[in-house]
Write a protein that holds these residues in place. Structure first.
Motif, PDB file in Angstrom:
ATOM      1  N   ASP B 241       0.833  -1.206   0.000  1.00 43.05           N
ATOM      2  CA  ASP B 241       0.000   0.000   0.000  1.00 43.05           C
ATOM      3  C   ASP B 241       0.866   1.253   0.000  1.00 43.05           C
ATOM      4  O   ASP B 241       0.560   2.227  -0.683  1.00 43.05           O
ATOM      5  N   VAL B 242       1.935   1.209   0.784  1.00 44.27           N
ATOM      6  CA  VAL B 242       2.817   2.377   0.844  1.00 44.27           C
ATOM      7  C   VAL B 242       3.508   2.594  -0.510  1.00 44.27           C
ATOM      8  O   VAL B 242       3.633   3.715  -0.989  1.00 44.27           O
ATOM      9  N   GLU B 244       2.284   1.763  -3.344  1.00 46.61           N
ATOM     10  CA  GLU B 244       1.274   2.272  -4.263  1.00 46.61           C
ATOM     11  C   GLU B 244       1.087   3.772  -4.064  1.00 46.61           C
ATOM     12  O   GLU B 244       0.985   4.541  -5.025  1.00 46.61           O
ATOM     13  N   ALA B 245       1.089   4.191  -2.784  1.00 43.32           N
ATOM     14  CA  ALA B 245       0.972   5.617  -2.498  1.00 43.32           C
ATOM     15  C   ALA B 245       2.157   6.375  -3.101  1.00 43.32           C
ATOM     16  O   ALA B 245       1.995   7.456  -3.673  1.00 43.32           O
ATOM     17  N   ASP B 247       3.812   5.581  -5.712  1.00 48.88           N
ATOM     18  CA  ASP B 247       3.537   5.690  -7.149  1.00 48.88           C
ATOM     19  C   ASP B 247       2.497   6.769  -7.425  1.00 48.88           C
ATOM     20  O   ASP B 247       2.635   7.563  -8.343  1.00 48.88           O
ATOM     21  N   ALA B 248       1.448   6.774  -6.611  1.00 53.82           N
ATOM     22  CA  ALA B 248       0.345   7.702  -6.853  1.00 53.82           C
ATOM     23  C   ALA B 248       0.787   9.153  -6.700  1.00 53.82           C
ATOM     24  O   ALA B 248       0.214  10.042  -7.320  1.00 53.82           O
ATOM     25  N   PHE B 249       1.794   9.397  -5.873  1.00 54.09           N
ATOM     26  CA  PHE B 249       2.264  10.774  -5.725  1.00 54.09           C
ATOM     27  C   PHE B 249       3.431  11.072  -6.651  1.00 54.09           C
ATOM     28  O   PHE B 249       4.092  12.101  -6.518  1.00 54.09           O
ATOM     29  N   GLY B 250       3.694  10.164  -7.582  1.00 55.56           N
ATOM     30  CA  GLY B 250       4.654  10.450  -8.647  1.00 55.56           C
ATOM     31  C   GLY B 250       6.100  10.448  -8.216  1.00 55.56           C
ATOM     32  O   GLY B 250       6.895  11.226  -8.721  1.00 55.56           O
ATOM     33  N   LEU B 251       6.473   9.566  -7.282  1.00 57.49           N
ATOM     34  CA  LEU B 251       7.882   9.474  -6.918  1.00 57.49           C
ATOM     35  C   LEU B 251       8.657   8.789  -8.045  1.00 57.49           C
ATOM     36  O   LEU B 251       8.151   7.858  -8.671  1.00 57.49           O
ATOM     37  N   ARG B 259      13.596   7.045  -0.321  1.00 52.00           N
ATOM     38  CA  ARG B 259      12.679   7.608   0.671  1.00 52.00           C
ATOM     39  C   ARG B 259      11.753   6.580   1.267  1.00 52.00           C
ATOM     40  O   ARG B 259      11.198   6.793   2.342  1.00 52.00           O
ATOM     41  N   VAL B 260      11.498   5.512   0.551  1.00 50.62           N
ATOM     42  CA  VAL B 260      10.518   4.557   1.035  1.00 50.62           C
ATOM     43  C   VAL B 260      11.142   3.188   1.277  1.00 50.62           C
ATOM     44  O   VAL B 260      11.135   2.683   2.401  1.00 50.62           O
ATOM     45  N   PRO B 263      14.574   2.983   3.750  1.00 49.84           N
ATOM     46  CA  PRO B 263      14.271   3.234   5.167  1.00 49.84           C
ATOM     47  C   PRO B 263      13.368   2.164   5.776  1.00 49.84           C
ATOM     48  O   PRO B 263      13.557   1.773   6.924  1.00 49.84           O
ATOM     49  N   LEU B 264      12.395   1.688   5.003  1.00 51.31           N
ATOM     50  CA  LEU B 264      11.495   0.690   5.569  1.00 51.31           C
ATOM     51  C   LEU B 264      12.158  -0.681   5.655  1.00 51.31           C
ATOM     52  O   LEU B 264      11.773  -1.510   6.470  1.00 51.31           O
TER      53      LEU B 264
END
Lengths: 345, 343
Positions: B241-242, B244-245, B247-251, B259-260, B263-264
Motif C-alpha cells: 500500500d505504501v 502504491e501511495a 507511485d500515486a504521488f509520482g515518486l 525515501r521509502v 528506510p522501511l
C-alpha cells in the motif's frame, strides 16, 4: 460543462493476454465463461463515466465489483486493456513515463483506505511528501504542510509519528497529504471504510466542508450507500465490473433501474436522504400551510408537521417558488418501490 | 578380463577403445592386485560401472583421478587471465586491510579504547552495552591480548564494511527482478554451504600468501551472503500500500528507493549486517590458515603445538569479541526499530 475526467469504453481484463480477450467480452462473453474458457478475469466492462469539475463523483459497488480497479485507472496505477481516459481532454494513455509522473504529482492526488503513510516519517513530513517530491524548498514544504494539517484539525501533532495516531487522525494526515499536493483532482479509495462509524461521519463532514471551499473534482469510492448518498453529486453504481446505473443520487433512489439497485436502496433511511426537491410536484393549488426550502430532507418535514399528512407546502429555492409539496406524496416516497408496483412520486 | 569388456564389445566400441591404447597409470585396484602377489583379483561379480572400472575395460575412458586433475589443470590454465583481472581489482582490498591494521595497531590504546567506546555509544545509545564493551576491551589489555584482538577487529571492520558496500546494492538489484533473484539465490546458497576451507585453496593458487587480500576475499565471500539476502527480503516486504501511495504521488524510482524502500527495509538490512559481522568473525579464525593475523592465529598456534591454554584463551577471546559486536549491532537494530513503532 465539459467533464474534468472522462472514461470512454474502458475495459480491464486481468491475465497474460488481456488485449485479445477484449473482443470476446465486447461480443458478450460473461465473467464466468471468460474465466472458465480463457483463464482471464474480467475486471471492468465498457465503463463510460464523465466526472464534472467541482463535483464529488461517488463510485459505489460491493466488494469485487471493480470499483478499486476503476479508480486506479484514473492515474494509471493500473493500465486498461482497452479504452480512453481523458483528463482535461488529454488522453492519459498517451503519456510517457515522465509526463505520467507529472500528472500524478500535479493533477491528481490520492487518499487510501489503509492510509499508506510512511511510518518512519513524522506527520508533518508525511503531509509535505507531494511537495518535497516535486523538489519544493524546505520553507514552502513546511508552510504548506502545516497549513493543511491545521485545516484538517491536526495542529500540534506535526512531530508525531503515524503509529502514534488513531485511525481517524491518520486518515486526516492522508487527506492533508492529498491537499498539500494542491491538485484539481482528488481520488479517494474507500478513504473512510476502515474507520469506525462516528469517526466516519466526522470525516464525511470534514470532506464536505473542505469541498465547499476548495471545489475540487473528487472521485470517491465506497461500498456504503449511506456514505455515497451523503457525499455524491453524481453517483455511479458498479456491479461485476459494469456500470448498472449512474446519475443524480436522488433520482437513482427514487427510480432504481435494476433489481440489484432496488435491493441496495431498500434498506436506506429514505426520510433522511430524500429532499423536498425530489418529491415535490408542480403548483396546482392555492392553499398552502407554509413555505419550505427545497433542500430540506423529509425527516425534517415529518418533524415539522408532527406527522399530519393533510398539509401542503409551497416549496422555495433561493427565494423563488419552485413547486408544492403534498405531505401524502411525501409519505408515498418513503416506501421503496418494490418491483414496479408503485410508480415513483 | 575386466568386468565391462562384454558391454564395450556389444556396443561396438572396441576399435575406438583400442585405437587410443596406451599405458595408462594403474588404478588403485590394479596396484593392490599387483602387490597382492600377481594373482588376478576376483572382485564382486558386477562392480558398479564407475570411471575406474570402465577404464579397465576401455583405456580411452578416463579414471576418476583424471577428473580432479582435470579441474586443477583447467583452473591453472585460466589462472593467468583470472589473475590479470582479479589482481588489480582486489588490490585496494589489500591496501584497506593493511591500512586499517596499521591504524588499529599504531593508535595507542588510550586513544583506541575511548574511540571504540564512543562508536559503541553512538551506534547503540545504551550505557550498559558501552560499559560491557569497555570491560571486555580492558580485559583483553589485561591478559596481553589487546594487540591480537585489535588485529581481528580491524579485519572484521574492513570486511563487514565492504560486504555492506557490495551486498546492499546486490540485494536491491535482486529485489527488483525475480529473474535476478532466481539466478543469485543458488550462488548464495553455494557460498554459504561450501565448506569454508575449500575456497581457501583456489585463493592460494591465485594470489600470493603474503598479500592480505587473500584472507580478505575469503572472509567477504563467506560473510556477504546475509546482508544480500536480508536487503532483498527487506525491500520485498515493504508494504504494498505504501509503495502504491509512492507511485500515486509520482515518486521517481530513485525517490522510491531512498525515501521509502531503504528506510522501511532498514531493520532487515541491519539484521543482515549483524549476521555479516558474526560470520566474518567466524571466518577470520579459519582464514588464519592463510596468514590472517589476530586471535585466529593464536588458536591455530594452540592446535599446532597442542598448547591447551593458548588455544582456550584465544578461543574465549573470540567469543568475547563476538558478544560485544553482537550486542552493539543488536542495540543499533533495536534503536532503528523503535523509532517507528514505540510510544
Amino acid at each position: 460543462m465539459t467533464a474534468k475526467v472522462s472514461l470512454r469504453g474502458l475495459y480491464k481484463i486481468f491475465g497474460p493476454n488481456d488485449a485479445a480477450m477484449v473482443d470476446h467480452v465486447k461480443t458478450g462473453m460473461g465473467k464466468a465463461t471468460l474465466l472458465e474458457k480463457h483463464r482471464h478475469v474480467l475486471g471492468l466492462r465498457d465503463i463510460n463515466v464523465d466526472m464534472q469539475p467541482g463535483e464529488i463523483t461517488v463510485i459505489m459497488g460491493l466488494s469485487g465489483s471493480g470499483k478499486s480497479t476503476l479508480i486506479r485507472h484514473l492515474n494509471r496505477l493500473i493500465d486498461p486493456s482497452a479504452g480512453e481516459i481523458l483528463v482535461d481532454g488529454q488522453d492519459v494513455m498517451k503519456l510517457g513515463q515522465s509526463a505520467l509522473r507529472d500528472l500524478r504529482q500535479k493533477q491528481m492526488s490520492m487518499v487510501f483506505q489503509k492510509f499508506a503513510l510512511l511510518p518512519h516519517k513524522t506527520v508533518l513530513e508525511n503531509a509535505q511528501l507531494p511537495l518535497s517530491v516535486q523538489g519544493a524548498d524546505k520553507a514552502t514544504c513546511d508552510r504548506e504542510g502545516r497549513k493543511w494539517l491545521a485545516r484538517v484539525g491536526l495542529e500540534g501533532f506535526e512531530d508525531r509519528y503515524p503509529a502514534q495516531l488513531s485511525g481517524g487522525m491518520q486518515q486526516r494526515v492522508g487527506i492533508a497529504r492529498a491537499l498539500t499536493a494542491n491538485t484539481d483532482i482528488m481520488l479517494m479509495d474507500e478513504a473512510f471504510s476502515a474507520l469506525d462509524p462516528l469517526i466516519r461521519t466526522d470525516m464525511q463532514n470534514l470532506l464536505l466542508e473542505l469541498q465547499k471551499e476548495l471545489h475540487k473534482t473528487i472521485v470517491f469510492i465506497t461500498h456504503d450507500l449511506d456514505e455515497a448518498l451523503k457525499l455524491a453529486d453524481h453517483l455511479v453504481i458498479l456491479k461485476d465490473g459494469a456500470v448498472v446505473q449512474q446519475g443524480e443520487p436522488q433520482s437513482i433512489l427514487l427510480a432504481p433501474s435494476d433489481p440489484y439497485i432496488e435491493d441496495f436502496v431498500s434498506d436506506i433511511n429514505r426520510a433522511r436522504v430524500l429532499r423536498v426537491r425530489s418529491v415535490m410536484g408542480p403548483i396546482n393549488g392555492d392553499h398552502f400551510d407554509g413555505e419550505v426550502d427545497a433542500s430540506r430532507n423529509l425527516e425534517d418535514m415529518i418533524a415539522l408537521t408532527g406527522g399530519d399528512t393533510n398539509l401542503c407546502y409551497r416549496v422555495t429555492d433561493g427565494g423563488e417558488v419552485v413547486g408544492q409539496l403534498d405531505m401524502k406524496d411525501l409519505v408515498k416516497a418513503l416506501v421503496p418501490r418494490v418491483s414496479a408496483d408503485v410508480p415513483p412520486a | 578380463m575386466a568386468a565391462y569388456d562384454g558391454v564395450i564389445d556389444g556396443l561396438g566400441l572396441r576399435d575406438w577403445c583400442d585405437a587410443g591404447k596406451e599405458d595408462a597409470p594403474m588404478s588403485m585396484a590394479q596396484l593392490l592386485a599387483q602387490s597382492g602377489g600377481g594373482e588376478t583379483s576376483n572382485g564382486p561379480a558386477l562392480p558398479f560401472p564407475s570411471l575406474d572400472v570402465l577404464h579397465e575395460a576401455c583405456g580411452r575412458i578416463g579414471q576418476t583421478r583424471d577428473l580432479t586433475a582435470g579441474i586443477e589443470q583447467g583452473f591453472l590454465a585460466v589462472r593467468p587471465e583470472l589473475k590479470l583481472v582479479l589482481d588489480p581489482l582486489t588490490q585496494p582490498l589489500s591496501w584497506m586491510l593493511d591500512g586499517t591494521l596499521w591504524l588499529f595497531q599504531a593508535t595507542p590504546w588510550w586513544i583506541m579504547i575511548p574511540v571504540l567506546l564512543l562508536i559503541s555509544w553512538w551506534v547503540s545509545r545504551s550505557a550498559s552495552v558501552t560499559a560491557f564493551v569497555a570491560s571486555v576491551l580492558l580485559f583483553f589489555g589485561f591478559i596481553d591480548h589487546y594487540e591480537v584482538a585489535m588485529q581481528t577487529l580491524s579485519i572484521v571492520f574492513v570486511c563487514t564494511g565492504i560486504s555492506i558496500l557490495l551486498g546492499v546494492p546486490i540485494g536491491i538489484g535482486m529485489s527488483k527482478s525475480d529473474r535476478a533473484q532466481r539466478m543469485i539465490v543458488p550462488i548464495l546458497d553455494l557460498m554459504q554451504t561450501m565448506p569454508t576451507f575449500v575456497y581457501l585453496i583456489p585463493l592460494i593458487f591465485l594470489f600470493s600468501i603474503t598479500e592480505s587480500k587473500i584472507y580478505g576475499i575469503a572472509v567477504i565471500v563467506y560473510a556477504i551472503v546475509p546482508v544480500i539476502r536480508l536487503t532483498d527480503l527487506g525491500i520485498r516486504l515493504v508494504d504494498r500500500d505504501v509503495m502504491e501511495a509512492a507511485d500515486a504521488f509520482g515518486l521517481t524510482a530513485w525517490q522510491k528507493l531512498t525515501r521509502v524502500q531503504l528506510p522501511l527495509a532498514l531493520p532487515n538490512i541491519m539484521a543482515g549486517v549483524n549476521q555479516t559481522i558474526m560470520m566474518s568473525l567466524a571466518m577470520v579464525v579459519i582464514a588464519s590458515m592463510i596468514a590472517a593475523p589476530g586471535l585466529g592465529s593464536l588458536v591455530l598456534q594452540g592446535i599446532r603445538t597442542i598448547d591447551l591454554g593458548v588455544g582456550i584463551i584465544a578461543g574465549l577471546g573470540i567469543v568475547l569479541l563476538a558478544v560485544i559486536l553482537d550486542r552493539v549491532s543488536k542495540a543499533a537494530l533495536a534503536r532503528v526499530d523503535n523509532t517507528r513503532k514505540e510510544h
